[in-house]
Write a protein that holds these residues in place. Sequence first.
Motif, PDB file in Angstrom:
ATOM      1  N   PHE A   1      84.373  63.915  13.538  1.00  0.00           N
ATOM      2  CA  PHE A   1      83.505  62.952  14.130  1.00  0.00           C
ATOM      3  C   PHE A   1      82.217  63.392  14.081  1.00  0.00           C
ATOM      4  O   PHE A   1      81.236  62.576  14.823  1.00  0.00           O
ATOM      5  CB  PHE A   1      84.659  62.887  15.514  1.00  0.00           C
ATOM      6  N   ILE A   2      81.650  64.758  14.669  1.00  0.00           N
ATOM      7  CA  ILE A   2      80.511  64.998  14.878  1.00  0.00           C
ATOM      8  C   ILE A   2      80.021  64.943  13.579  1.00  0.00           C
ATOM      9  O   ILE A   2      78.107  64.694  13.669  1.00  0.00           O
ATOM     10  CB  ILE A   2      80.867  66.677  15.637  1.00  0.00           C
ATOM     11  N   LEU A   3      80.489  65.277  12.846  1.00  0.00           N
ATOM     12  CA  LEU A   3      79.878  65.223  11.203  1.00  0.00           C
ATOM     13  C   LEU A   3      78.871  63.367  11.359  1.00  0.00           C
ATOM     14  O   LEU A   3      78.408  63.217  10.349  1.00  0.00           O
ATOM     15  CB  LEU A   3      80.159  65.203  10.356  1.00  0.00           C
ATOM     16  N   ILE A   4      80.014  62.940  11.574  1.00  0.00           N
ATOM     17  CA  ILE A   4      79.578  61.276  11.791  1.00  0.00           C
ATOM     18  C   ILE A   4      78.518  60.849  12.082  1.00  0.00           C
ATOM     19  O   ILE A   4      77.947  60.383  12.110  1.00  0.00           O
ATOM     20  CB  ILE A   4      80.976  60.544  11.972  1.00  0.00           C
ATOM     21  N   ALA A   5      78.654  61.586  13.800  1.00  0.00           N
ATOM     22  CA  ALA A   5      77.552  60.940  14.597  1.00  0.00           C
ATOM     23  C   ALA A   5      76.135  61.532  14.530  1.00  0.00           C
ATOM     24  O   ALA A   5      74.999  61.526  14.542  1.00  0.00           O
ATOM     25  CB  ALA A   5      77.727  62.440  16.124  1.00  0.00           C
ATOM     26  N   GLN A   6      76.422  62.580  13.628  1.00  0.00           N
ATOM     27  CA  GLN A   6      75.211  63.312  12.817  1.00  0.00           C
ATOM     28  C   GLN A   6      74.790  62.881  11.904  1.00  0.00           C
ATOM     29  O   GLN A   6      73.038  62.651  11.615  1.00  0.00           O
ATOM     30  CB  GLN A   6      75.524  64.809  12.372  1.00  0.00           C
ATOM     31  N   GLU A   7      75.636  62.115  10.842  1.00  0.00           N
ATOM     32  CA  GLU A   7      74.786  61.296   9.611  1.00  0.00           C
ATOM     33  C   GLU A   7      74.063  59.994  10.034  1.00  0.00           C
ATOM     34  O   GLU A   7      73.251  59.584  10.078  1.00  0.00           O
ATOM     35  CB  GLU A   7      75.879  60.991   8.747  1.00  0.00           C
ATOM     36  N   VAL A   8      75.231  59.426  11.207  1.00  0.00           N
ATOM     37  CA  VAL A   8      74.564  57.840  12.035  1.00  0.00           C
ATOM     38  C   VAL A   8      72.792  58.329  12.206  1.00  0.00           C
ATOM     39  O   VAL A   8      72.271  57.384  12.996  1.00  0.00           O
ATOM     40  CB  VAL A   8      75.453  57.662  12.197  1.00  0.00           C
ATOM     41  N   LEU A   9      73.381  59.116  13.263  1.00  0.00           N
ATOM     42  CA  LEU A   9      71.870  59.989  13.625  1.00  0.00           C
ATOM     43  C   LEU A   9      70.691  59.874  12.924  1.00  0.00           C
ATOM     44  O   LEU A   9      69.534  59.520  13.385  1.00  0.00           O
ATOM     45  CB  LEU A   9      72.057  61.019  14.328  1.00  0.00           C
ATOM     46  N   VAL A  10      70.770  60.806  11.231  1.00  0.00           N
ATOM     47  CA  VAL A  10      69.352  60.880  10.760  1.00  0.00           C
ATOM     48  C   VAL A  10      69.207  59.738  10.064  1.00  0.00           C
ATOM     49  O   VAL A  10      68.626  59.619  10.123  1.00  0.00           O
ATOM     50  CB  VAL A  10      70.746  62.161   9.376  1.00  0.00           C
ATOM     51  N   GLY A  11      71.047  58.584   9.385  1.00  0.00           N
ATOM     52  CA  GLY A  11      70.494  56.984   9.040  1.00  0.00           C
ATOM     53  C   GLY A  11      69.576  56.759   9.297  1.00  0.00           C
ATOM     54  O   GLY A  11      68.435  56.005   9.224  1.00  0.00           O
ATOM     55  N   VAL A  12      69.884  56.464  11.380  1.00  0.00           N
ATOM     56  CA  VAL A  12      69.205  55.912  12.354  1.00  0.00           C
ATOM     57  C   VAL A  12      67.407  56.216  12.109  1.00  0.00           C
ATOM     58  O   VAL A  12      66.589  55.439  12.584  1.00  0.00           O
ATOM     59  CB  VAL A  12      69.298  55.565  13.566  1.00  0.00           C
ATOM     60  N   MET A  13      67.067  57.467  12.289  1.00  0.00           N
ATOM     61  CA  MET A  13      65.929  57.774  11.941  1.00  0.00           C
ATOM     62  C   MET A  13      64.905  57.342  11.477  1.00  0.00           C
ATOM     63  O   MET A  13      63.710  57.665  11.385  1.00  0.00           O
ATOM     64  CB  MET A  13      66.321  59.571  12.313  1.00  0.00           C
ATOM     65  N   LEU A  14      65.626  57.930  10.130  1.00  0.00           N
ATOM     66  CA  LEU A  14      64.893  57.775   8.795  1.00  0.00           C
ATOM     67  C   LEU A  14      64.775  55.990   9.100  1.00  0.00           C
ATOM     68  O   LEU A  14      63.649  55.861   8.586  1.00  0.00           O
ATOM     69  CB  LEU A  14      65.711  58.086   6.993  1.00  0.00           C
ATOM     70  N   GLY A  15      65.339  54.996   9.504  1.00  0.00           N
ATOM     71  CA  GLY A  15      64.695  53.551   9.076  1.00  0.00           C
ATOM     72  C   GLY A  15      64.204  53.313  10.682  1.00  0.00           C
ATOM     73  O   GLY A  15      63.525  52.695  10.524  1.00  0.00           O
ATOM     74  N   PHE A  16      64.144  53.836  11.346  1.00  0.00           N
ATOM     75  CA  PHE A  16      63.346  53.912  12.806  1.00  0.00           C
ATOM     76  C   PHE A  16      61.792  53.845  11.988  1.00  0.00           C
ATOM     77  O   PHE A  16      60.841  53.951  13.082  1.00  0.00           O
ATOM     78  CB  PHE A  16      63.562  54.777  14.251  1.00  0.00           C
ATOM     79  N   VAL A  17      61.658  55.276  11.974  1.00  0.00           N
ATOM     80  CA  VAL A  17      60.835  55.621  11.074  1.00  0.00           C
ATOM     81  C   VAL A  17      59.717  54.478  10.114  1.00  0.00           C
ATOM     82  O   VAL A  17      58.756  53.693  10.533  1.00  0.00           O
ATOM     83  CB  VAL A  17      60.399  57.425   9.902  1.00  0.00           C
ATOM     84  N   LEU A  18      60.157  53.340   9.398  1.00  0.00           N
ATOM     85  CA  LEU A  18      60.656  52.662   8.809  1.00  0.00           C
ATOM     86  C   LEU A  18      59.886  51.176   9.586  1.00  0.00           C
ATOM     87  O   LEU A  18      58.924  50.804   9.512  1.00  0.00           O
ATOM     88  CB  LEU A  18      61.204  52.329   7.065  1.00  0.00           C
ATOM     89  N   GLN A  19      60.668  51.256  10.993  1.00  0.00           N
ATOM     90  CA  GLN A  19      60.624  50.131  12.031  1.00  0.00           C
ATOM     91  C   GLN A  19      58.695  49.938  12.677  1.00  0.00           C
ATOM     92  O   GLN A  19      57.929  49.172  12.819  1.00  0.00           O
ATOM     93  CB  GLN A  19      61.548  49.522  13.070  1.00  0.00           C
TER      94      GLN A  19
ATOM     95  N   LEU B   1      90.362  63.131  11.149  1.00  0.00           N
ATOM     96  CA  LEU B   1      90.739  62.657  12.073  1.00  0.00           C
ATOM     97  C   LEU B   1      90.396  63.442  12.904  1.00  0.00           C
ATOM     98  O   LEU B   1      90.702  63.676  14.293  1.00  0.00           O
ATOM     99  CB  LEU B   1      92.091  62.067  12.652  1.00  0.00           C
ATOM    100  N   SER B   2      89.653  64.707  12.853  1.00  0.00           N
ATOM    101  CA  SER B   2      89.128  65.592  14.472  1.00  0.00           C
ATOM    102  C   SER B   2      87.698  65.412  15.086  1.00  0.00           C
ATOM    103  O   SER B   2      87.198  64.793  14.053  1.00  0.00           O
ATOM    104  CB  SER B   2      89.711  67.503  13.295  1.00  0.00           C
ATOM    105  N   LEU B   3      88.297  66.468  15.410  1.00  0.00           N
ATOM    106  CA  LEU B   3      86.841  66.915  16.203  1.00  0.00           C
ATOM    107  C   LEU B   3      85.419  67.289  15.306  1.00  0.00           C
ATOM    108  O   LEU B   3      84.495  66.119  15.613  1.00  0.00           O
ATOM    109  CB  LEU B   3      86.865  67.215  17.228  1.00  0.00           C
ATOM    110  N   PRO B   4      86.054  67.756  14.686  1.00  0.00           N
ATOM    111  CA  PRO B   4      84.583  68.409  13.870  1.00  0.00           C
ATOM    112  C   PRO B   4      83.701  67.115  12.991  1.00  0.00           C
ATOM    113  O   PRO B   4      83.182  66.868  12.974  1.00  0.00           O
ATOM    114  CB  PRO B   4      85.074  69.090  12.923  1.00  0.00           C
TER     115      PRO B   4
END
Length: 258
Positions: A72-90, A67-70
């Motif tokens: 949430f930052i890691l979660i945002a990074q992981e979501v962004l990496v997954g979206v980036m990979l999926g967007f390449v396929l799109q 529940l710390s700020l780091p």
Amino acid sequence: MLELSDAQIGGWVSSFLLPMFRVAALLMVMPIIGTQLVPMRIRLYFALGICVVLVPNLPPMPQVDALSLPAFILIAQEVLVGVMLGFVLQLFFQAFVIAGQILATQMGLGFASMVDPSNGVSVAVIGQFFTMLVTLLFLAMNGHLVVFEVLAESFVTLPVGSGLLVDHYWELAGKLGWVFGAGLILVLPAITALLVVNIAFGVMTRAAPQLNIFSIGFPLTLVLGLVIVWISMADILSQYQVFATEALQFLREMARAS
């Protein structure tokens, strides 16, 4: 009585949830699985199953408070990496959609549209045909397995908490022009053939002004366009292999840390 410390709970949460955010983000954005045809709950169950298989074989995750700020930052990074990979396929799939839209406009079928069930928008019939064709080819040639392999390798080449790759995101933005270029290359022979047909109709109009070119030109262009599409399907497999190889190679490069 079993007692668990905050560090143990945080370690378990980070070791499982952080990879799950990357996997789930990819499944939510990528074609086929990330479309409206697959319910949200099924995609979440699928992401959970992939994480159950992947987590025991992944490198150690960073130990952070859940529940710390780091965290949430890691979660945002992981979501962004997954979206980036999926967007390449799109981008790869949208190249064929753009090819169908261009071809439909040139042959006079731009008005014939239907609702795309995967995206919920109206597209030209030829564009929908190209979408179904590339989907079947992608599954038949195990493209989805290559995507899952790249996803598993990304946790080694791009570990959790390694930071955002700004250069790679700029490369992804530069690929937007590749989509239109690839779509144009796909239908360039058909567009050239239709251009010759339209020039022939122009010559006929000049030679015989009394000929009602609108009454015979539109249906004849439509029929010849369908014949040209049928003939061009003979070479669609080789074109698909070239663009699929380039897209999957770019996907693998995006998942690398260097």
